[in-house]
Write a protein that holds these residues in place. Structure first.
Motif, short mmCIF file in Angstrom:
data_model
loop_
_atom_site.label_atom_id
_atom_site.label_comp_id
_atom_site.label_asym_id
_atom_site.label_seq_id
_atom_site.Cartn_x
_atom_site.Cartn_y
_atom_site.Cartn_z
N VAL A 172 0.74 -0.68 0.33
CA VAL A 172 -0.02 -0.10 0.18
C VAL A 172 0.92 1.34 -0.01
O VAL A 172 2.00 1.35 0.51
N GLY A 173 0.26 2.22 -1.03
CA GLY A 173 1.15 3.22 -0.57
C GLY A 173 1.56 3.09 -2.25
O GLY A 173 2.21 4.67 -2.63
N THR A 174 1.50 1.87 -2.97
CA THR A 174 2.54 2.11 -3.91
C THR A 174 1.86 2.56 -5.67
O THR A 174 0.61 1.92 -5.64
N ILE A 307 -0.53 12.65 -21.19
CA ILE A 307 -1.53 12.21 -20.03
C ILE A 307 -0.58 11.33 -18.92
O ILE A 307 -1.01 11.87 -17.98
N THR A 308 0.44 10.54 -19.03
CA THR A 308 0.67 10.17 -18.59
C THR A 308 1.82 10.58 -18.00
O THR A 308 1.71 10.71 -16.55
N THR A 309 2.90 11.51 -18.20
CA THR A 309 2.89 12.03 -18.01
C THR A 309 2.88 12.86 -16.79
O THR A 309 3.64 13.64 -15.64
N ARG A 310 2.14 13.83 -17.08
CA ARG A 310 1.20 14.88 -16.10
C ARG A 310 0.44 14.01 -15.71
O ARG A 310 0.25 14.84 -13.69
N VAL A 311 0.47 13.31 -15.63
CA VAL A 311 -0.71 11.90 -13.95
C VAL A 311 0.97 12.25 -12.90
O VAL A 311 0.44 11.90 -11.68
N VAL A 312 1.90 11.38 -13.48
CA VAL A 312 2.88 10.78 -13.00
C VAL A 312 3.85 12.13 -12.34
O VAL A 312 3.68 11.64 -10.97
N SER A 313 3.78 13.13 -12.91
CA SER A 313 4.28 14.88 -12.15
C SER A 313 3.28 14.88 -10.99
O SER A 313 3.34 15.69 -9.97
N THR A 314 1.56 15.06 -11.49
CA THR A 314 0.78 15.27 -10.03
C THR A 314 0.59 14.47 -9.12
O THR A 314 1.36 15.09 -8.10
N LEU A 315 1.23 13.40 -9.18
CA LEU A 315 0.78 12.72 -7.83
C LEU A 315 2.49 12.14 -7.35
O LEU A 315 2.21 12.62 -6.39
N LYS A 316 3.88 12.63 -8.03
CA LYS A 316 5.35 12.79 -7.44
C LYS A 316 4.41 14.29 -6.57
O LYS A 316 5.83 14.13 -5.28
N ASN A 317 3.91 15.36 -6.37
CA ASN A 317 4.35 16.28 -6.27
C ASN A 317 2.98 16.50 -5.70
O ASN A 317 3.01 17.84 -4.79
N THR A 324 3.14 6.59 -0.91
CA THR A 324 4.88 6.53 -0.74
C THR A 324 5.46 6.66 -1.64
O THR A 324 6.91 6.43 -2.18
N ASN A 325 5.07 6.16 -3.54
CA ASN A 325 6.11 5.41 -3.72
C ASN A 325 5.29 5.86 -5.58
O ASN A 325 4.11 4.96 -5.47
N VAL A 326 5.49 6.90 -6.13
CA VAL A 326 4.89 6.52 -8.09
C VAL A 326 6.35 5.95 -9.00
O VAL A 326 7.82 6.46 -9.06
N ILE A 327 5.86 4.41 -9.49
CA ILE A 327 7.09 3.40 -9.65
C ILE A 327 6.46 3.36 -10.92
O ILE A 327 5.26 2.83 -11.69
N GLU A 328 7.35 2.97 -12.11
CA GLU A 328 6.97 2.10 -13.22
C GLU A 328 7.21 1.09 -13.10
O GLU A 328 8.03 0.47 -13.22
N PHE A 350 -3.73 3.11 -14.13
CA PHE A 350 -2.68 2.73 -13.34
C PHE A 350 -2.99 2.28 -12.03
O PHE A 350 -4.31 1.77 -12.20
N TYR A 351 -2.09 1.81 -11.79
CA TYR A 351 -2.84 0.47 -10.78
C TYR A 351 -2.26 0.99 -9.48
O TYR A 351 -0.99 1.51 -9.10
N ILE A 352 -2.70 0.25 -8.28
CA ILE A 352 -2.67 0.70 -6.87
C ILE A 352 -1.90 -0.41 -5.80
O ILE A 352 -2.89 -1.08 -6.41
N GLY A 353 -1.06 -0.39 -5.33
CA GLY A 353 -0.93 -1.49 -4.61
C GLY A 353 -1.53 -1.59 -3.56
O GLY A 353 -1.72 -0.50 -2.72
N CYS A 354 -1.53 -3.05 -3.06
CA CYS A 354 -2.64 -3.35 -2.41
C CYS A 354 -2.08 -4.28 -1.42
O CYS A 354 -2.93 -5.31 -1.19
N LYS A 355 -0.50 -5.35 -1.13
CA LYS A 355 0.00 -6.12 -1.08
C LYS A 355 -1.08 -6.34 0.58
O LYS A 355 -0.27 -5.38 1.37
#
Length: 395
Positions: A172-174, A307-317, A324-328, A350-355
């Protein structure tokens, strides 16, 4: 708007979990989700939104949230069908529908989306644009629900579309992403080989379809090893060879079923062409009749790079301790009918960690012991919420 939305989501985390558990206890199969759809529709009763039911080829629901100011139109999708799996997960809210289970996390998708949508409804005065919530039926079974919803025209005005999926590969957090081709397309085939039955003692008087089928099973793998560019992705799987009979009888006919995966349309065309060529050769070589059924189920999933670049930037910022972690992520050979939305509308899946906490290796989606860490519901809601604020939110 962003701060208000995140606070509202945090305050309603427990409600997300309650909804998820209710849905988990009451799963319904693809194209049979009548009660689930009614539960979703009832959730919106009395709220200031437009609700369309029975959209597409089943129980699809489109909820339109119109902001008080003009702006872009975006879509947010959550699926709600379950799988024909007997649940083995040790949870107190186990499925009450014998042989049916939410083994892919669609209960979680719907739970977070309902609360996110309700919060957005309350923040309509801060929305510049329109948000369409896509509660989609039948993701698991082709032809699926997405294609028919797209073809209905209700999403023709979308500027962008977004979706998520829970995956237990990461904690969780990924939040995982991949630009461009990200998930495989999928096709199905069935080959019926009609020979001539007979007695095992007199093979010269028969024409054995099992022998022809065995040659097909071997030959079809040469498509990947000898026809496909080594730098391209392709898989041909024989999942069923129905040739069971009696030990001393040569069967009259057999059926073979298989699954094909690919990462782009050109690869699919090549595999289909070679498959048909091999089938024709088997018929000629063994003097049998071959009937091939070939169906393209879901196309490859393509995330718009910009749009992927924009989403990643939004989440990382976002500077949110929940994320906690935005990864490829690597390319994934599983398939998703969200790809139909992305064929027509630019967007990102995109994908949400739920381990689950405390486990070394989690059970993957579609396993009878599949489970999630329910903290991932808030991560899902907030991640999509940040994207919404980026596209239609007003500070």
């Amino acid at each position: 708007m962003k701060e208000k939305l995140m606070t509202m989501l945090e305050d309603r985390k427990d409600e997300m979990i309650q909804i998820r558990r209710h849905l988990h206890e009451n799963p319904e199969l693809s194209f049979e989700e009548e009660k689930t759809a009614q539960y979703i529709a009832d959730f919106y009763k009395g709220k200031d939104v437009d609700v369309q039911t029975n959209v597409g080829n089943g129980y699809g629901i489109i909820v339109t949230i119109k902001g008080d100011k003009p702006g872009k139109v975006i879509g947010l999708r959550a699926d709600f069908d379950a799988l024909p799996i007997h649940e083995e997960a040790d949870v107190p809210f186990k499925s009450k529908n014998e042989g049916v289970m939410h083994a892919c996390g669609h209960d979680g998708h719907t739970a977070y989306m309902l609360i996110l949508a309700d919060c957005l409804i309350q923040l309509k005065s801060s929305i510049a644009g329109t948000i369409k919530i896509i509660h989609q039926h039948a993701e698991e079974v082709p032809p699926g629900g997405a294609k028919s919803i797209v073809e209905s025209g209700v999403l023709d005005d979308l500027d962008a579309v977004f979706g998520t999926h829970l995956f237990p590969t990461d904690p969780v957090g990924t939040v995982g992403y991949r630009s461009g081709y990200s998930m495989a397309g999928r096709s199905y085939f069935k080959l019926v080989i009609q020979g001539t039955g007979g007695h095992g003692s007199s093979p010269q008087n028969a024409n054995d379809p099992i022998v022809a089928g065995a040659h097909f099973v071997t030959a079809v793998q040469t498509i990947i090893s000898r026809r496909l560019n080594p730098f391209e992705v392709g898989v041909v799987t024989i999942g069923s060879f129905d040739g069971k009979g009696t030990f001393n009888i040569i069967k009259d006919s057999i059926e073979i079923e298989g699954d094909i995966r690919y990462m782009n349309g050109e690869t699919e065309q090549l595999i289909e062409k070679e498959l048909r060529r091999i089938v024709g050769g088997i018929g000629e070589e063994f003097g049998v009749q071959c009937e091939l059924t070939y169906l393209s189920d879901y196309p490859p999933l393509y995330n718009d790079p910009d749009i992927t670049t924009r989403v990643v930037s939004t989440l990382k910022n976002a500077n949110d301790e929940t994320i906690t972690n935005v990864i490829e992520f690597p390319m994934f050979s599983g398939s998703e009918d969200f790809a139909y939305y992305l064929q027509k509308i630019p967007g990102v899946f995109f994908y949400i960690g739920c381990k689950p906490k405390g486990v070394e290796k989690a059970y993957f989606n579609h396993h009878p012991k599949f489970d999630i860490d329910e903290d991932a519901l808030l991560v899902s809601a907030k991640s999509v919420g940040y994207v919404v604020c980026e596209y239609v939110g007003q500070e």
